[in-house]
Scaffold this active site. Structure first.
Site, mmCIF file in Angstrom:
data_model
loop_
_atom_site.group_PDB
_atom_site.id
_atom_site.type_symbol
_atom_site.label_atom_id
_atom_site.label_comp_id
_atom_site.label_asym_id
_atom_site.label_seq_id
_atom_site.Cartn_x
_atom_site.Cartn_y
_atom_site.Cartn_z
ATOM 1 N N PRO A 152 5.114 -3.595 -33.436
ATOM 2 C CA PRO A 152 5.797 -2.469 -32.796
ATOM 3 C C PRO A 152 6.355 -2.873 -31.426
ATOM 4 O O PRO A 152 5.673 -3.551 -30.653
ATOM 5 C CB PRO A 152 4.696 -1.420 -32.640
ATOM 6 C CG PRO A 152 3.615 -1.837 -33.563
ATOM 7 C CD PRO A 152 3.683 -3.322 -33.661
ATOM 8 N N CYS A 170 8.435 -0.957 -28.213
ATOM 9 C CA CYS A 170 9.036 0.248 -27.631
ATOM 10 C C CYS A 170 10.487 0.001 -27.271
ATOM 11 O O CYS A 170 10.839 -1.044 -26.706
ATOM 12 C CB CYS A 170 8.255 0.681 -26.401
ATOM 13 S SG CYS A 170 6.614 1.330 -26.772
ATOM 14 N N ALA A 209 5.576 2.344 -30.981
ATOM 15 C CA ALA A 209 4.605 3.366 -30.609
ATOM 16 C C ALA A 209 5.284 4.735 -30.572
ATOM 17 O O ALA A 209 6.240 4.944 -29.829
ATOM 18 C CB ALA A 209 4.005 3.045 -29.244
ATOM 19 N N GLN A 230 3.394 3.038 -35.742
ATOM 20 C CA GLN A 230 2.256 3.029 -34.821
ATOM 21 C C GLN A 230 2.181 4.399 -34.143
ATOM 22 O O GLN A 230 3.141 4.827 -33.490
ATOM 23 C CB GLN A 230 2.440 1.936 -33.769
ATOM 24 C CG GLN A 230 1.238 1.767 -32.853
ATOM 25 C CD GLN A 230 1.480 0.704 -31.796
ATOM 26 O OE1 GLN A 230 2.280 0.919 -30.880
ATOM 27 N NE2 GLN A 230 0.796 -0.430 -31.908
ATOM 28 N N TYR A 264 -3.568 2.192 -23.259
ATOM 29 C CA TYR A 264 -3.194 3.573 -23.541
ATOM 30 C C TYR A 264 -4.437 4.414 -23.841
ATOM 31 O O TYR A 264 -5.558 3.946 -23.693
ATOM 32 C CB TYR A 264 -2.134 3.605 -24.647
ATOM 33 C CG TYR A 264 -0.873 2.874 -24.216
ATOM 34 C CD1 TYR A 264 -0.207 3.256 -23.050
ATOM 35 C CD2 TYR A 264 -0.381 1.779 -24.910
ATOM 36 C CE1 TYR A 264 0.923 2.583 -22.604
ATOM 37 C CE2 TYR A 264 0.752 1.095 -24.476
ATOM 38 C CZ TYR A 264 1.390 1.502 -23.319
ATOM 39 O OH TYR A 264 2.489 0.830 -22.875
ATOM 40 N N ARG A 287 -4.718 -1.034 -33.933
ATOM 41 C CA ARG A 287 -4.447 -2.136 -33.012
ATOM 42 C C ARG A 287 -5.353 -1.982 -31.798
ATOM 43 O O ARG A 287 -5.456 -0.884 -31.240
ATOM 44 C CB ARG A 287 -2.984 -2.147 -32.573
ATOM 45 C CG ARG A 287 -2.596 -3.458 -31.888
ATOM 46 C CD ARG A 287 -1.127 -3.512 -31.538
ATOM 47 N NE ARG A 287 -0.693 -4.895 -31.335
ATOM 48 C CZ ARG A 287 0.518 -5.248 -30.909
ATOM 49 N NH1 ARG A 287 1.427 -4.315 -30.647
ATOM 50 N NH2 ARG A 287 0.844 -6.511 -30.767
ATOM 51 N N ARG A 334 8.750 -10.393 -29.558
ATOM 52 C CA ARG A 334 9.890 -11.015 -28.873
ATOM 53 C C ARG A 334 10.507 -12.137 -29.707
ATOM 54 O O ARG A 334 11.725 -12.326 -29.716
ATOM 55 C CB ARG A 334 9.449 -11.556 -27.513
ATOM 56 C CG ARG A 334 9.047 -10.484 -26.520
ATOM 57 C CD ARG A 334 8.488 -11.104 -25.240
ATOM 58 N NE ARG A 334 8.110 -10.110 -24.260
ATOM 59 C CZ ARG A 334 6.906 -9.528 -24.203
ATOM 60 N NH1 ARG A 334 5.978 -9.860 -25.095
ATOM 61 N NH2 ARG A 334 6.617 -8.636 -23.286
#
Length: 364
Positions: free
Chosen positions: A23, A25, A57, A100, A183, A231, A325
């Site tokens: 995932p 963002c 997410a 996610q 988070y 995760r 990435r």
């Protein structure tokens, strides 16, 4: 035969290979709803040849968004917008699709990264009051979060379950619960962010309670065809914080509950973190957890080369590898890995006649 390009079962879901798009963002939603950017971005990644694509997410309630531009799955409008994206991907791409589900907790209500990413005050037009396990802000000087009440906790558990039902209705194959990167669920897990003295603080058993309740609620909310996993950050990289030993205990508890995969990352909870970054730097965490659980383990973190990914799976350090990435840099990374490893990558039929000379055999 390539281990990386062998099938993998995540509960009821069988992946064609062991390459996962992690995932990422995008901060490009409107009131939590997917836009044309998501159609383009996810469409590209769905054609990469990876076995699984996990959407970014997606907040389970509006106050759980990292930024005002985050994706969400908490409203009918969110669900309708994402349905268009899922429908297009299903029509044209062979990749399994997951999402996610997340809540940012005290790391919510911030500017988008290209505008600095700083916290936004609750009374700002684009800000709101954030919540967390305790009233400790992420950065000194940030607006303080409000420590969650039992009602808040119950509401968040319900929000995860409601978002999971939406994901199931969308026909997605998999849900990954986000308990990593500092988070909300991670905030409850770590003693660096949780100083509660009730059933959700103090002991490891208490600090794990919310994460386990969320898992149970999500699993109960969706059909048996849906794979449900998690995760985690295996370490805060800060003395006295969440660490590998505690991660193993959490993984064992989840495994006993029927968790169908665990995706092992690290960090993100505390600005004091000292991360020892290097190729495959998080793989040892995944390997240590894999030795203790039956469920499949996904490794992530500077996995960039085909031979490196092949070795991680072949040596039993993880059951799959995730790229973020690296697959943005090379959106056909799985094709190139298949060529290097003498394996077959899946691709839509439209690409077969356009394959580079001599490489048609790559595409199954």
């Amino acid at each position: 035969m390539s281990h990386l390009f062998s099938p993998l079962e995540l509960g009821p879901l069988e992946l064609a290979n062991r390459i996962v798009v992690a995932p990422m963002c995008q901060y490009s939603a409107e009131d939590g709803s997917a836009t044309d950017w998501h159609m383009m971005h996810l469409g590209n990644l769905a054609l990469s040849g990876a076995g699984l694509l996990i959407f970014e997410a997606s907040a389970v309630e509006a106050r759980g968004r990292i930024t005002w531009a985050d994706l969400g799955l908490y409203s009918d409008s969110n669900e309708q917008a994402l349905r268009k994206v899922v429908g297009a991907l299903r029509q044209h791409a062979p990749t399994a699709l997951g999402i996610q589900l997340a809540h940012a907790g005290r790391k919510a209500s911030t500017h988008v990264p290209w505008d600095g990413g700083a916290a936004i005050a609750p009374d700002d037009v684009r800000g709101w009051q954030v919540v967390s396990a305790s009233d400790r802000p992420f950065h000194d000087g940030d607006p303080a979060p409000r420590a969650m009440t039992q009602t808040d906790i119950d509401d968040v558990v319900q929000a995860f379950a409601d978002a999971a039902r939406r994901a199931d209705r969308l026909g997605l194959d998999l849900i990954e619960i986000h308990a990593a990167h500092g988070y909300l669920l991670h905030q409850f897990l770590s003693p660096l962010s949780n100083d509660r003295d009730d059933d959700f603080g103090g002991s490891l058993e208490n600090r794990m309670r919310l994460t386990l309740q969320v898992f149970d609620a999500v699993r109960a909310a969706v059909s048996d065809r849906m794979s449900v996993g998690i995760r985690i950050s295996a370490s805060d990289w800060v003395e006295g914080g969440w660490d590998l030993a505690q991660s193993i205990e959490l993984a064992r508890a989840l495994d006993a509950r029927g968790c169908q995969f665990i995706h092992v990352s690290s960090g993100g909870l505390d600005p004091r973190q000292q991360i020892e970054v290097g190729p495959g730097y998080q793989v040892p965490f995944a390997a240590a957890i894999k030795a203790e659980v039956a469920m499949p383990v996904i490794a992530v973190g500077q996995i960039t080369e085909a031979a490196q990914a092949e070795a991680i799976v072949a040596e039993g350090k993880a059951d799959a590898v995730a790229l973020a990435r690296g697959i943005l840099y090379d959106p056909r990374w799985p094709w190139h890995a298949a060529a290097e490893l003498g394996a077959t990558a899946h691709a839509p039929p439209q690409y077969l006649r356009c394959a580079p000379h001599g490489l048609g055999k790559l595409f199954g």
